[in-house]
Structure formats: structure tokens, C-alpha cells
Design a protein around this motif. Structure first.
Motif, PDB file in Angstrom:
ATOM      1  N   ALA A   1      39.530  44.627 -12.337  1.00 38.27           N
ATOM      2  CA  ALA A   1      40.433  45.750 -12.099  1.00 38.27           C
ATOM      3  C   ALA A   1      41.857  45.273 -11.849  1.00 38.27           C
ATOM      4  CB  ALA A   1      39.946  46.577 -10.914  1.00 38.27           C
ATOM      5  N   ALA A   2      41.987  44.053 -11.314  1.00 32.72           N
ATOM      6  CA  ALA A   2      43.310  43.483 -11.057  1.00 32.72           C
ATOM      7  C   ALA A   2      43.920  42.867 -12.316  1.00 32.72           C
ATOM      8  CB  ALA A   2      43.218  42.428  -9.964  1.00 32.72           C
ATOM      9  N   GLY A   3      43.214  42.969 -13.440  1.00 33.93           N
ATOM     10  CA  GLY A   3      43.758  42.482 -14.705  1.00 33.93           C
ATOM     11  C   GLY A   3      43.319  41.087 -15.101  1.00 33.93           C
ATOM     12  N   LYS A   4      42.391  40.501 -14.354  1.00 33.24           N
ATOM     13  CA  LYS A   4      41.933  39.158 -14.670  1.00 33.24           C
ATOM     14  C   LYS A   4      41.029  39.186 -15.905  1.00 33.24           C
ATOM     15  CE  LYS A   4      43.801  37.314 -10.980  1.00 33.24           C
ATOM     16  NZ  LYS A   4      44.997  36.438 -11.091  1.00 33.24           N
TER      17      LYS A   4
ATOM     18  N   ASN B   1      31.193  52.795 -20.330  1.00 35.16           N
ATOM     19  CA  ASN B   1      31.068  51.971 -21.532  1.00 35.16           C
ATOM     20  C   ASN B   1      32.123  50.889 -21.674  1.00 35.16           C
ATOM     21  OD1 ASN B   1      28.821  53.517 -22.621  1.00 35.16           O
ATOM     22  ND2 ASN B   1      30.312  55.128 -23.040  1.00 35.16           N
ATOM     23  N   ASP B   2      33.182  50.933 -20.867  1.00 37.18           N
ATOM     24  CA  ASP B   2      34.229  49.924 -21.012  1.00 37.18           C
ATOM     25  C   ASP B   2      34.938  49.690 -19.675  1.00 37.18           C
ATOM     26  OD1 ASP B   2      36.067  52.434 -22.786  1.00 37.18           O
ATOM     27  OD2 ASP B   2      36.231  51.962 -20.659  1.00 37.18           O
ATOM     28  N   ARG B   3      35.882  48.756 -19.690  1.00 35.25           N
ATOM     29  CA  ARG B   3      36.559  48.373 -18.451  1.00 35.25           C
ATOM     30  C   ARG B   3      37.394  49.507 -17.873  1.00 35.25           C
ATOM     31  NH1 ARG B   3      38.059  42.184 -18.255  1.00 35.25           N
ATOM     32  NH2 ARG B   3      36.330  41.339 -19.430  1.00 35.25           N
ATOM     33  N   ALA B   4      38.106  50.223 -18.739  1.00 37.05           N
ATOM     34  CA  ALA B   4      38.957  51.304 -18.247  1.00 37.05           C
ATOM     35  C   ALA B   4      38.133  52.368 -17.531  1.00 37.05           C
ATOM     36  CB  ALA B   4      39.739  51.926 -19.412  1.00 37.05           C
ATOM     37  N   GLN B   5      37.011  52.760 -18.134  1.00 39.48           N
ATOM     38  CA  GLN B   5      36.138  53.743 -17.501  1.00 39.48           C
ATOM     39  C   GLN B   5      35.556  53.193 -16.207  1.00 39.48           C
ATOM     40  OE1 GLN B   5      33.130  54.841 -20.345  1.00 39.48           O
ATOM     41  NE2 GLN B   5      34.553  55.907 -21.693  1.00 39.48           N
ATOM     42  N   MET B   6      35.222  51.903 -16.210  1.00 43.53           N
ATOM     43  CA  MET B   6      34.674  51.275 -15.011  1.00 43.53           C
ATOM     44  C   MET B   6      35.653  51.357 -13.850  1.00 43.53           C
ATOM     45  SD  MET B   6      33.645  47.255 -14.452  1.00 43.53           S
ATOM     46  CE  MET B   6      35.394  46.754 -14.544  1.00 43.53           C
ATOM     47  N   VAL B   7      36.913  50.979 -14.114  1.00 40.33           N
ATOM     48  CA  VAL B   7      37.928  50.992 -13.058  1.00 40.33           C
ATOM     49  C   VAL B   7      38.175  52.412 -12.554  1.00 40.33           C
ATOM     50  CG1 VAL B   7      40.356  50.530 -12.538  1.00 40.33           C
ATOM     51  CG2 VAL B   7      39.024  48.877 -13.865  1.00 40.33           C
ATOM     52  N   ALA B   8      38.280  53.377 -13.498  1.00 42.58           N
ATOM     53  CA  ALA B   8      38.517  54.764 -13.108  1.00 42.58           C
ATOM     54  C   ALA B   8      37.363  55.300 -12.268  1.00 42.58           C
ATOM     55  CB  ALA B   8      38.712  55.626 -14.351  1.00 42.58           C
ATOM     56  N   ASN B   9      36.134  54.996 -12.682  1.00 42.68           N
ATOM     57  CA  ASN B   9      34.951  55.472 -11.967  1.00 42.68           C
ATOM     58  C   ASN B   9      34.884  54.848 -10.572  1.00 42.68           C
ATOM     59  OD1 ASN B   9      32.067  55.492 -11.087  1.00 42.68           O
ATOM     60  ND2 ASN B   9      31.750  56.510 -13.059  1.00 42.68           N
ATOM     61  N   ALA B  10      35.105  53.544 -10.502  1.00 48.33           N
ATOM     62  CA  ALA B  10      35.043  52.863  -9.211  1.00 48.33           C
ATOM     63  C   ALA B  10      36.133  53.350  -8.267  1.00 48.33           C
ATOM     64  CB  ALA B  10      35.158  51.361  -9.417  1.00 48.33           C
ATOM     65  N   THR B  11      37.312  53.617  -8.806  1.00 49.06           N
ATOM     66  CA  THR B  11      38.413  54.131  -7.981  1.00 49.06           C
ATOM     67  C   THR B  11      38.077  55.518  -7.430  1.00 49.06           C
ATOM     68  OG1 THR B  11      40.042  52.876  -9.252  1.00 49.06           O
ATOM     69  CG2 THR B  11      40.858  54.726  -7.955  1.00 49.06           C
TER      70      THR B  11
END
Length: 210
Positions: A159-162, A192-202
Motif C-alpha cells: 500500500a505504501a508503493g513498495k 482482484n488487484d492491488r488497487a482494490q486491495m488497498v481500497a478495501n483494506a482502507t
């Protein structure tokens, strides 16, 4: 780091010996016992209290599903069971998971993938072969379970861009292990992807909004 104590269960002697040899050559594992059927697995798990049981599925005397349920019941869930089998039918997968298996691996995986999956399982992760993960997703069978400590660490770094490589270096694990953790996080969050993961976790409050 203390070695993970593993009980290897497989009715095929050559396969069992190969797994035992692989794990004994790995500095992070200690093979504490071997079993040739589910009944032996239940008895040895009770006597040895391993961190993890690597469980074959179809065996004589007592099958892997029944043995998994008995190991889980006897240990109060303290002994983790990871299925390692050639069978990938929906019925086999869901019966094993319902019995308490923490993950489900197929025997066509590479040796280094197996050792990484066992490490993940011993840290309370839930490793699945890609084919099994696909079947769970298609069947709407995603496992609802909180993220592990290591999965949260991976989530925060990504999520921090690493990159996967940078995340692996920071956590002292391989890029393959990072990818496995990400697949597990995707399944748990239903994304299904990183963007959705970050949004969901946030949205769940697991990450500070960025």
C-alpha cells in the motif's frame, strides 16, 4: 528462529521419504515424525504436538479428511494441518477445509514452493495451489478469516508503493512468498488487484487513508 516442527503423513513410502529428505535439508524445519495413514497421524500428532501436519488425503485405515478433523479436535486447533495431495475435486477441497485444514496444496508443485507454503502455513497463513485457489474463487468459497501478522506487513508495504522485490527484501522473504501472501489477501478480501486491495483494506480501517 526456532525450527518449525513438522509431521509428514503419506501412504506412499517414496513420496514420504522425498518430503522428509527435503524438509530435513531445510534449516527452518524439524521433521518430528512420519505416518503412513491417517490413524498413525492422529496418534503421532497427539504424542508429538508438531507445529504442522503435512497431510495426504486418500490413505488406508483412516483418510486425510477424517484425520484432519480428529487432529484439530484433539489439539484444540493448536496443531495446524496442511493438505498435500494429487486430488483437486471440489468435494475433496471443501471437505478438507471444513475439517479444519489451513491450506490445500497439489503434489505437482516445485520443492521450493512446497517449503515456502509450509512456512506460510506454520505462521498461520493459508497457502493454496493456484488451481485450488481458482476453484475456490469460482465456487464463491473464499475463506473468511482475518489477515495474519505477516499478511498485514505485506499489505502495508504494498500500500505504501513498495514493489514485490522491495517488500521481500524488507521482510527477509522471497518474492514468491510475497506473491503467495498477496494471493491470500486477495482471496480474504474478495478483490482482484492491488488497487482494490488497498481500497478495501482502507475502508475496513486496516490502513490509514492515503
Amino acid at each position: 528462529m526456532n525450527a518449525k516442527r513438522v509431521l509428514v503423513v503419506d501412504d506412499h513410502e517414496m513420496m514420504r521419504r522425498s518430503i522428509v529428505s527435503l524438509l530435513r535439508d531445510h534449516p527452518q524445519f524439524e521433521v518430528v515424525g512420519e505416518a503412513a495413514n491417517g490413524q498413525e497421524a492422529v496418534e503421532l500428532a497427539a504424542a508429538l504436538l508438531p507445529d504442522l501436519v503435512l497431510m495426504d488425503l486418500r490413505m488406508p485405515v483412516l483418510g486425510g479428511v477424517e484425520a484432519t478433523a480428529q487432529v484439530m479436535a484433539a489439539s484444540g486447533g493448536k496443531v495446524r494441518v496442511l493438505v498435500f495431495t494429487t486430488y483437486d475435486t471440489d468435494a475433496d477441497i471443501f471437505r478438507a477445509l471444513e475439517a479444519g485444514a489451513i491450506g490445500y496444496l497439489l503434489k505437482d508443485m516445485a520443492p521450493e514452493e512446497l517449503t515456502e507454503a509450509i512456512l506460510i502455513a506454520s505462521e498461520d497463513g493459508r497457502p493454496f495451489s493456484q488451481e485450488v485457489a481458482a476453484r475456490l474463487d469460482e465456487s464463491g468459497g473464499a475463506i473468511s478469516k482475518p489477515l495474519t501478522v505477516r499478511e498485514i506487513e505485506v499489505l502495508e508495504l504494498v500500500a505504501a508503493g513498495k514493489t514485490n522485490g522491495a517488500t521481500a527484501a524488507r521482510l527477509h522473504i522471497s518474492e514468491g512468498t510475497v506473491k503467495t501472501h498477496l494471493l491470500s489477501i486477495y482471496r480474504k478480501l474478495g478483490v482482484n488487484d492491488r488497487a482494490q486491495m488497498v481500497a478495501n483494506a482502507t475502508s475496513r480501517g486496516w490502513l490509514v487513508s492515503r
